[in-house]
Design an enzyme around this catalytic site. Structure first.
Site, PDB file in Angstrom:
ATOM      1  N   HIS A 104      -9.929  34.939 -16.333  1.00 16.31           N
ATOM      2  CA  HIS A 104      -9.830  34.330 -15.001  1.00 16.31           C
ATOM      3  C   HIS A 104     -11.176  34.435 -14.289  1.00 16.31           C
ATOM      4  O   HIS A 104     -11.752  35.522 -14.211  1.00 16.31           O
ATOM      5  CB  HIS A 104      -8.748  35.077 -14.216  1.00 16.31           C
ATOM      6  CG  HIS A 104      -8.494  34.529 -12.844  1.00 16.31           C
ATOM      7  ND1 HIS A 104      -8.494  35.314 -11.716  1.00 16.31           N
ATOM      8  CD2 HIS A 104      -8.213  33.280 -12.421  1.00 16.31           C
ATOM      9  CE1 HIS A 104      -8.205  34.577 -10.659  1.00 16.31           C
ATOM     10  NE2 HIS A 104      -8.043  33.325 -11.053  1.00 16.31           N
ATOM     11  N   HIS A 126     -15.667  30.383  -5.886  1.00 21.70           N
ATOM     12  CA  HIS A 126     -14.257  30.327  -5.498  1.00 21.70           C
ATOM     13  C   HIS A 126     -14.074  30.014  -4.016  1.00 21.70           C
ATOM     14  O   HIS A 126     -13.288  29.152  -3.646  1.00 21.70           O
ATOM     15  CB  HIS A 126     -13.578  31.662  -5.832  1.00 21.70           C
ATOM     16  CG  HIS A 126     -12.126  31.702  -5.459  1.00 21.70           C
ATOM     17  ND1 HIS A 126     -11.679  32.022  -4.191  1.00 21.70           N
ATOM     18  CD2 HIS A 126     -11.019  31.439  -6.187  1.00 21.70           C
ATOM     19  CE1 HIS A 126     -10.366  31.959  -4.154  1.00 21.70           C
ATOM     20  NE2 HIS A 126      -9.924  31.608  -5.363  1.00 21.70           N
TER      21      HIS A 126
HETATM   22  O1  G3P Z   1      -6.489  28.401 -11.956  1.00 25.12           O
HETATM   23  C1  G3P Z   1      -5.708  29.528 -11.782  1.00 25.12           C
HETATM   24  C2  G3P Z   1      -6.174  30.366 -10.614  1.00 25.12           C
HETATM   25  O2  G3P Z   1      -7.558  30.553 -10.717  1.00 25.12           O
HETATM   26  C3  G3P Z   1      -5.850  29.781  -9.268  1.00 25.12           C
HETATM   27  O3  G3P Z   1      -6.151  30.622  -8.214  1.00 25.12           O
HETATM   28  O4  G3P Z   1      -7.481  31.227  -6.255  1.00 25.12           O
HETATM   29  O5  G3P Z   1      -7.929  32.327  -8.432  1.00 25.12           O
HETATM   30  O6  G3P Z   1      -8.584  29.970  -8.087  1.00 25.12           O
HETATM   31  P1  G3P Z   1      -7.604  31.056  -7.719  1.00 25.12           P
HETATM   32 MG    MG Z   2      -9.290  29.472 -10.099  1.00 30.09          MG
END
Ligand code: G3P
Ligand code: MG
Length: 246
Positions: free
Chosen positions: A13, A55
């Protein structure tokens, strides 16, 4: 039903999750070094429309800069430190362009889930730029999977690159999700593991979508989700949930 999920089942992630500064080339390299086959990262536009990995809509949390990403030119963004906030070891790490990240993934043999993360007001523009550049960057398979929380971004991504697959990203599955995902031609549904029920997992998979969950940081939860037939998880804890976990 779609073909079996052809991509990695455990996906880093924002690169390598919480092991490295998020959305950096160091994170992508770390995931590959640890044996992971795929990463997710977030892509936004600079003021001069360069797609880059970040992000938040502001620079404050993850860089040495301040203020809005969408109001800052890429030359300035590229000069910021995106690693020192995390630890001294990563001082000097930069905010990568999407082009740099895509090329690095190809070089390392990593599959990518490219999350289109538009600043407010730039939903279509960001998606079109990301989708067009993704087409140029990934001339050889495996193609990236594009996803977004913004339906208009998914629509614009389809218009710009109809051949690239798209994932419908939502925190909680709300009534009507299937109509929206279908209308946008999505192949997958990505949702928050915290709210997903086993019945919903069945519903999504029976409707013919691949199902991905974020952000799964506990092995016991990962095990439960995989037992429900989920196709892949995004994790911040690449040290706890190894690539061959499922
Ligand atoms: O794409 C999955 C996840 O990354 C979505 O949440 O806020 O971490 O981008 P965020
Ligand atoms: Mg994400």
């Amino acid at each position: 039903m779609h073909r079996p999920w052809p991509y990695p089942r455990v996906v880093g992630h924002r690169g390598a999750g919480t092991l490295t500064p998020e959305n950096t080339l160091a994170g992508i390299r770390k995931a590959a070094t640890m044996g992971f086959g795929g990463v997710e990262f977030d892509v936004m536009l600079s003021a001069d429309k360069v797609p880059l990995l970040i992000h938040d809509e502001t620079l404050d949390r993850t860089t040495s800069g301040r203020g809005s990403v969408a109001a800052t030119p890429y030359a300035r963004l590229a000069s910021l430190d995106a690693g020192a906030w995390f630890s001294p070891e990563y001082r000097g790490e930069r905010v990568p362009s999407f082009e740099e990240a895509g090329k690095l993934c190809a070089q390392l043999g990593l599959w990518a889930n490219v999350e289109i993360k538009p600043a407010r007001g730039f939903e279509r523009e960001t998606a079109a730029a990301v989708a067009k550049l993704a087409l140029e960057l990934w001339r050889a398979p495996p193609a990236p999977l594009l996803s977004s929380f913004e339906p208009v971004s998914l629509d614009a991504a389809r218009a710009a690159a109809p051949g690239l697959e798209r994932g419908y990203l939502t925190d909680r599955l709300a009534p009507g999700w299937d109509e929206t995902a279908r209308a946008l031609g999505c192949v997958s549904v990505h949702c928050n593991s915290r709210y997903l029920t086993e019945a919903q997992a069945d519903e999504v998979r029976s409707a013919g979508y691949w199902l991905l969950c974020y952000t799964v940081n506990e092995p016991a939860i990962a095990r439960r989700l995989f037992s429900w037939g989920i196709d892949a998880i995004f994790t911040d804890r690449l040290d706890l949930i190894p690539p061959d976990f499922a």
